[in-house]
Write a protein that holds these residues in place. Sequence first.
Motif, PDB file in Angstrom:
ATOM      1  N   GLY A   1      -5.347  -2.961  -2.580  1.00 26.57           N
ATOM      2  CA  GLY A   1      -4.556  -1.749  -2.403  1.00 26.57           C
ATOM      3  C   GLY A   1      -4.501  -0.928  -3.676  1.00 26.57           C
TER       4      GLY A   1
ATOM      5  N   THR B   1      -3.383  -5.175   1.569  1.00 27.86           N
ATOM      6  CA  THR B   1      -4.785  -5.246   1.953  1.00 27.86           C
ATOM      7  C   THR B   1      -5.379  -6.442   1.241  1.00 27.86           C
ATOM      8  OG1 THR B   1      -4.826  -2.853   2.100  1.00 27.86           O
ATOM      9  CG2 THR B   1      -6.957  -3.978   2.067  1.00 27.86           C
TER      10      THR B   1
ATOM     11  N   ASN C   1       0.830  -1.208   0.000  1.00 27.23           N
ATOM     12  CA  ASN C   1       0.000   0.000   0.000  1.00 27.23           C
ATOM     13  C   ASN C   1       0.860   1.251   0.000  1.00 27.23           C
ATOM     14  OD1 ASN C   1      -2.521  -1.267   0.081  1.00 27.23           O
ATOM     15  ND2 ASN C   1      -2.301  -1.644   2.278  1.00 27.23           N
TER      16      ASN C   1
ATOM     17  N   ASN D   1      -2.133  -7.708  -3.338  1.00 24.65           N
ATOM     18  CA  ASN D   1      -2.618  -6.373  -2.980  1.00 24.65           C
ATOM     19  C   ASN D   1      -3.483  -5.736  -4.060  1.00 24.65           C
ATOM     20  OD1 ASN D   1      -2.889  -4.383  -1.107  1.00 24.65           O
ATOM     21  ND2 ASN D   1      -0.976  -3.332  -1.631  1.00 24.65           N
TER      22      ASN D   1
ATOM     23  N   ARG E   1      -8.634  -6.508   4.742  1.00 29.34           N
ATOM     24  CA  ARG E   1      -7.862  -6.555   5.971  1.00 29.34           C
ATOM     25  C   ARG E   1      -6.444  -6.082   5.676  1.00 29.34           C
ATOM     26  NH1 ARG E   1      -9.392  -9.061  10.482  1.00 29.34           N
ATOM     27  NH2 ARG E   1      -7.796  -9.364  12.083  1.00 29.34           N
ATOM     28  N   VAL E   2      -6.022  -5.037   6.364  1.00 32.31           N
ATOM     29  CA  VAL E   2      -4.681  -4.502   6.154  1.00 32.31           C
ATOM     30  C   VAL E   2      -3.725  -5.266   7.060  1.00 32.31           C
ATOM     31  CG1 VAL E   2      -3.273  -2.421   6.134  1.00 32.31           C
ATOM     32  CG2 VAL E   2      -5.745  -2.259   5.801  1.00 32.31           C
TER      33      VAL E   2
ATOM     34  N   TYR F   1      -8.848   4.008   5.070  1.00 31.94           N
ATOM     35  CA  TYR F   1      -7.721   3.697   5.948  1.00 31.94           C
ATOM     36  C   TYR F   1      -7.663   4.612   7.159  1.00 31.94           C
ATOM     37  CZ  TYR F   1      -6.078   0.541   2.360  1.00 31.94           C
ATOM     38  OH  TYR F   1      -5.991  -0.490   1.474  1.00 31.94           O
TER      39      TYR F   1
ATOM     40  N   THR G   1     -10.136  -2.338   6.900  1.00 34.28           N
ATOM     41  CA  THR G   1     -10.441  -1.029   6.337  1.00 34.28           C
ATOM     42  C   THR G   1     -11.933  -0.804   6.496  1.00 34.28           C
ATOM     43  OG1 THR G   1     -10.791  -2.033   4.186  1.00 34.28           O
ATOM     44  CG2 THR G   1      -8.623  -1.108   4.610  1.00 34.28           C
TER      45      THR G   1
END
Lengths: 429, 532
Positions: B370, B458, B326, B367, B463-464, B515, B530
């Motif tokens: 992201g 992410t 990210n 990602n 889910r980060v 975020y 997020t």
Amino acid sequence: MPELRIIRNYVGIKDSHTIESYMSRGGYAALGKALKMDPDEIIDEIKRAGLRGRGGAGFPTGVKWSFIQRDSKKPIYLCCNADESEPGSFKDREILEQDPHQMLEGMMIACYTINSHKAYVYIRGEMPYGASIIEGAIKEAYDKGYLGRNILNSGFDLDIVLFRGAGAYICGEETGLLESIEGKNGEPRPKPPFPAQIGLFGCPTIINNVETLAFVPHIINKGHQWFSAIGLPKNTGTKIYGLCGDVNKPGLYEIPLGITARDLIEEYGGGIPNGRKVKAISPGGSSAPLLTADELDITLDFDSLAEAGSMLGTAGVTVMDDNACMVRVAQNLAHFYRDESCGQCVQCREGTWWLEKMLTMIEQGRGKMEYIDTLLDACSQMRGTTICALADGCAMPVESIVKKFRHEFEEHVRLGKCPFENKHMGDWS
Amino acid sequence: MPKLTIDGKEIEVEDGLNIIEAASRIGIDVPHFCYHPALSVVAQCRQCLVEVEGVPKVMPACNTYVREGLIVKTNSERAVKARKATVEFTLINHPLDCPICDKGGECPLQLTTVEHGPGYSRFEGPEEKKVRKKYYLSDKIIYDPNRCIMCTRCVRFTDEVTKTGELGYNGRGFRKKIVVFPGKKLDNDLAGNVTDLCPVGALLNKDTLHEERVWYWQFTDTVCSLCSNGCNITVGVDPRKGKVSRVRPRTNMDVNEHWICDRGRYDFKEIQEEGTRLRDPILREGEGFKRTEWDEAVSFVAQEIAKAKEGFSQSIAFLASATLTNEELFLLKKLSETKTPSKAVGNIGLINEPKRFGLLSTDPYPNSSGVKEMGFPYGSNNVLELIESIQQGWTNVLYVAGLDLFDLVIEEDKESLRKALSKLKLLVVQDYKLTETVRFAHAILPGVSAYEREGTFTNDRGRVQRVRKVIDPPGTAKPDWEILTLLGQSLQAESFNYSDPSEIMLDIASNIAAYKGINYDNIGTLGASTTN
């Protein structure tokens, strides 16, 4: 004490296994009577008769039946445990082969009582003849309308299925038996839950021994007073004793509970061959701790034997004379249990294996003195630590042998060989 | 909420817990082998025996459930003795070959023996131990029946978790062993998990057999970057080799529960060895290339980007990969905005069928979320548009980060891609390995691989999660966020003032709504969601 035949009354008579023979002596009258009774009434009758399970544990049968929740939304099953495979036990086999209808009638009454509509006879795989007899008997009962839909116009339906085992002692353990019927490896289940809650196919299930069920129609016919008057208080009724080993007249004897071991051996067994003396007896199949010659005046009933630190078990009485090598006896026992352990629990799978190794080494003269205490300690850790009682069944007799005949073990170690000549190993091989 | 007492400590826990779980809440460790929270209870290893007041026998803690007023003693003389005896029984037929066993050092049986065992065995005659041949359960997993203690975790795993049922056991008692059913192979996508489940060295990975020793490893908690699920993993690195030695699942009940797939587990060898690593910045010189220093490479690229300002509206394009973190994506987007107008697109993977076993996604990138959330217009066929744009002369400078364009086009289009790339005035490629795209580049900025990154991904459920550096990159290769920071600083110093990815995340949190409030502290080891 005189023999009193209730369920062995017609064995040895020609065609005693047929339904015609059974009905000619009043068979299936108890079923008709029971179907008109309230299930609670039947349970009460069995409880007051004091009938205790004949499979080994001696649990009150009426109490066991009362554990079933009869209005369960799931089907309820009854299993007849005919997987008789304990060394030294051969009592059920005779009922199965010679007078099976009393057991089937007992199953029908039990099923009606617990509201079960499907029952299994789980018969040991090594009894093909018995299986063929049971198969025929079930068919006869269907033909006469004692099985199937609307039995005797009572509205009660019941199917009985014969299920043959594939040759494992452990499938006689009640939950191992259930697993086997379900088509899985015969491995006992952790308890709780008990089968009365979660049993066969996850449904409430009662498992009864052949002999127990065979008594049921007689109790219904003649009433609890009649049954409870036989035998001893809390150990009511007769028991089929299977006598084998070093006796002149081995065989099955149905005697009221309460006979002493000495009387059984002398009166019925005709004493010991070749004028020898008793060294030890196993009072209840191979799992029971052994009794010595000094303990022969103990009566062979559930409570007296428990008090003496042994158990009635299946009442398969094995006699060993004074030429028996007790190390060899223990080794032979351990060998059997090692072979039959299902292998789930470590104490059993490795413990029986270890006991056999140690006993073999002592028997072959390779043992050391400290093995004797190791044996006792291993036995004490095998008892009561496993899922089922197979480890106990090995540890208890071995422990009793080591404790009661320690001098023989010490002699083996001292001499570096077995001191017995022309020895034999009891009747277990 | 029943209240019970364990070793004199009263606790209140929710219904349905067994004693092992309840005891662990107050820091009491009941040793066990066959019990696993994700598998059914069989109570057959008998290692968790405890004393329960009012019960004559010692009870297995795994099959004893909490109830009001229960009094449990895990450390009474009887319980301790029973567990000690269990260890002795377990070891009777277990070879004491720990020195040559791959599990040594992290073996539950070994640890339990040290902690709870008698320290000696009264079993004599090791030559009497049963000995059986090892065999392969699959081409990746070897089974040693001598070490096996028959906990059946592996069998229950294939029955209950993957529901593929390849494994069973045959034989009774001491003959019992784990087998693959005839005609089947232990080849499901999660099969490797049985090697973690195995509490002894009976199931081992063939790929590192006899190659590794666990006590040399350093462990780092990170996430897997091989698909969009973002499974939590722990990576073991042998610092002497500087390479990944083992990838293991890390329990995260919201993402991967206790498991990872075999790609995540075994592909680290290939990932580490595939292709030629780019070690230093490289600039084109005539028809050839020359190795250079970072200062020179960065100032060259920055100048070229600045020059492109004078061109057409779309003269410069930035192409972002969903393998970037990210933070890196945020910086790349920001970099693209230092020159307006410019074109910035992201390449993402698609989830077009349900995840296998709930884990394996068809989106091969960690990602993709992201890329979308950092504001890149995204698509999966944007390479074709790009070729068109180059051929039309609308784009003459291209910045590619973390992508091999040739991976994204079909065979028939590769020729036109080659032509397009040759036509570019400037191609900057930021990647960690030599790809076909790299061969067309004017400037090559060596980045880092999946195991050398620091940042966040992410996953496809928003889910980060943090990805951590587990090994050092080769040569002078730099993490991608650092490369982008250097470039940014050359172009617009004041807005690229970062010394750590955590600072970039703070900027992300204040610029991108989803975020908001997320920082490295609250991401922690298990991630943060997020807001959508």
